[in-house]
Design an enzyme around this catalytic site. Structure first.
Site, PDB file in Angstrom:
ATOM      1  N   ARG A 118       0.453  -1.342  -0.028  1.00 54.90           N
ATOM      2  CA  ARG A 118       0.129  -0.029  -0.095  1.00 54.90           C
ATOM      3  C   ARG A 118       1.015   1.144   0.232  1.00 54.90           C
ATOM      4  O   ARG A 118       1.771   1.188   0.460  1.00 54.90           O
ATOM      5  CB  ARG A 118      -1.128  -0.337   1.812  1.00 54.90           C
ATOM      6  CG  ARG A 118      -2.528  -0.686   1.194  1.00 54.90           C
ATOM      7  CD  ARG A 118      -2.921  -1.053   2.707  1.00 54.90           C
ATOM      8  NE  ARG A 118      -4.036   0.120   2.277  1.00 54.90           N
ATOM      9  CZ  ARG A 118      -4.080   1.010   3.763  1.00 54.90           C
ATOM     10  NH1 ARG A 118      -3.795   0.794   4.474  1.00 54.90           N
ATOM     11  NH2 ARG A 118      -5.029   1.834   3.106  1.00 54.90           N
ATOM     12  N   LYS A 183       3.079  -8.431  11.507  1.00 61.72           N
ATOM     13  CA  LYS A 183       2.697  -8.928  10.564  1.00 61.72           C
ATOM     14  C   LYS A 183       3.107  -9.923   9.702  1.00 61.72           C
ATOM     15  O   LYS A 183       4.131 -10.411   9.716  1.00 61.72           O
ATOM     16  CB  LYS A 183       2.640  -7.566   9.232  1.00 61.72           C
ATOM     17  CG  LYS A 183       1.978  -7.756   7.705  1.00 61.72           C
ATOM     18  CD  LYS A 183       2.342  -5.666   7.435  1.00 61.72           C
ATOM     19  CE  LYS A 183       1.968  -6.224   5.512  1.00 61.72           C
ATOM     20  NZ  LYS A 183       1.964  -5.039   5.400  1.00 61.72           N
ATOM     21  N   ARG A 318      -1.582   1.259  21.145  1.00 61.01           N
ATOM     22  CA  ARG A 318      -0.780   2.637  21.924  1.00 61.01           C
ATOM     23  C   ARG A 318      -0.129   1.924  22.812  1.00 61.01           C
ATOM     24  O   ARG A 318      -0.494   1.197  23.705  1.00 61.01           O
ATOM     25  CB  ARG A 318      -2.524   3.706  22.288  1.00 61.01           C
ATOM     26  CG  ARG A 318      -2.858   4.541  21.741  1.00 61.01           C
ATOM     27  CD  ARG A 318      -4.275   4.840  22.516  1.00 61.01           C
ATOM     28  NE  ARG A 318      -4.329   5.358  23.071  1.00 61.01           N
ATOM     29  CZ  ARG A 318      -5.873   5.028  24.168  1.00 61.01           C
ATOM     30  NH1 ARG A 318      -6.747   5.416  23.369  1.00 61.01           N
ATOM     31  NH2 ARG A 318      -5.788   6.137  25.352  1.00 61.01           N
TER      32      ARG A 318
END
Length: 321
Positions: A118, A183, A318
């Site tokens: 992407r 990932k 976060r």
């Protein structure tokens, strides 16, 4: 296929037995010199293939190589499949052929010289260790109907991986596949078409199966299916067939019902469900707790203002939560 590629592929096929082969014997089999063999082996190193050379013994693969079985792919897949061992990009190959492709046409490669992710990022694509797969699909309902497509493809991909006996694989909105916050795969949907006409889509996926540890240029935590699957031996050809089958079924269902039938399937697999994240939208940062997706494919966050839905941006955990 370019002649230099056929020579390299012949060398790889010979070395795939895991034994040592002398440069002289390899050269005799191809009618070229030992020096030419050495040059091609260097080119294979550039493709991401790790080959040992030991004086007096010859060349040996550092890791076993399980090449995709073209015969099985063509015979057992539910749609038209092409295996092009060395390619610039499987997505680009199909994008250039949308006008003469049947819906569901698939291109697979062992190595991509110009694989892409992407936002124009490079997708690292070493030879013979992962899966690089693209499918062409036409949506007669037009471009607006394509909004939730990457979510549907992600769900189908994880379900295909689960069908191989692998557990614990999750989804990151909108188009990544994760395992333990690392990932495992990325999905790239590229689109062309005219307003009011059919949308031509090419859906690409790079799935790490046995990515070498040397890929230091990847700028985020990543993992491979071989590490996830423990004792399971992943057959790359069978996994590719399962993915193609699951994608085709899911895309046909999506055409009929839209995202409605996929929301619960997504939420079961959402890596960040119930977790505090930040959503990066350009310079903006939105903080909230992920509550899954809505029926349009937007991510739902519980923020200080209540439930809010977003259709763009990048999610990250976060820190310190």
């Amino acid at each position: 296929m370019r002649k230099e590629h056929s020579v390299k592929l012949h060398i790889l096929k010979t070395l795939s037995d895991g034994e040592f082969h002398s440069g002289e014997a390899l050269g005799q089999g191809l009618g070229i010199s030992r020096a030419a063999i050495a040059k091609h082996v260097k080119g294979l190193n550039d493709w991401g293939v790790d080959i040992y050379r030991i004086q007096g013994r010859g060349y040996q693969l550092a890791q076993p190589l399980q090449l995709l079985n073209e015969y099985e792919l063509v015979k057992r897949s539910v749609t038209q499949v092409e295996l092009i061992s060395v390619i610039d990009s499987t997505n680009q190959y199909l994008l250039e052929r949308v006008n003469d492709s049947e819906k569901g046409r698939v291109c697979l490669a062992e190595y991509q010289a110009k694989g892409r992710g992407r936002r124009g990022r490079q997708w690292i694509s070493p030879f013979g260790t992962n899966l690089y797969l693209s499918m062409y699909w036409r949506l007669d309902a037009g471009m607006a109907a394509a909004m939730g497509l990457s979510l549907v493809v992600g769900i189908a991909a994880v379900e295909a991986i689960e069908s191989m006996g692998v557990r614990g694989v999750k989804l990151k909105w909108p188009n990544d596949i994760y395992y333990q916050d690392k990932k495992l795969a990325g999905i790239l949907v590229e689109m062309s078409g005219q307003a009011g006409g059919a949308a031509h889509l090419v859906i690409g996926m790079g799935l790490n199966i046995g990515m070498p540890d040397l890929q230091s240029e990847i700028d985020q935590p990543w993992t491979t299916l071989n590490q996830v699957s423990d004792d399971l031996s992943i057959d790359r050809t069978q996994l590719a067939i399962n993915l193609i089958d699951h994608w085709k079924v899911a895309l046909e269902e999506y055409e009929m019902t839209g995202l409605a039938g996929f929301v619960e399937r997504w939420n079961r697999l959402d890596n960040f469900l119930g977790r505090p994240v930040k959503l990066l939208m350009g310079p903006r940062e939105i903080h909230g707790v992920v509550q899954g997706i809505d029926h349009q494919g937007g991510v739902v966050l519980e923020t200080e203002k209540g439930l809010e839905t977003y259709i763009g941006g990048e999610i990250s955990l976060r820190k310190g939560d």
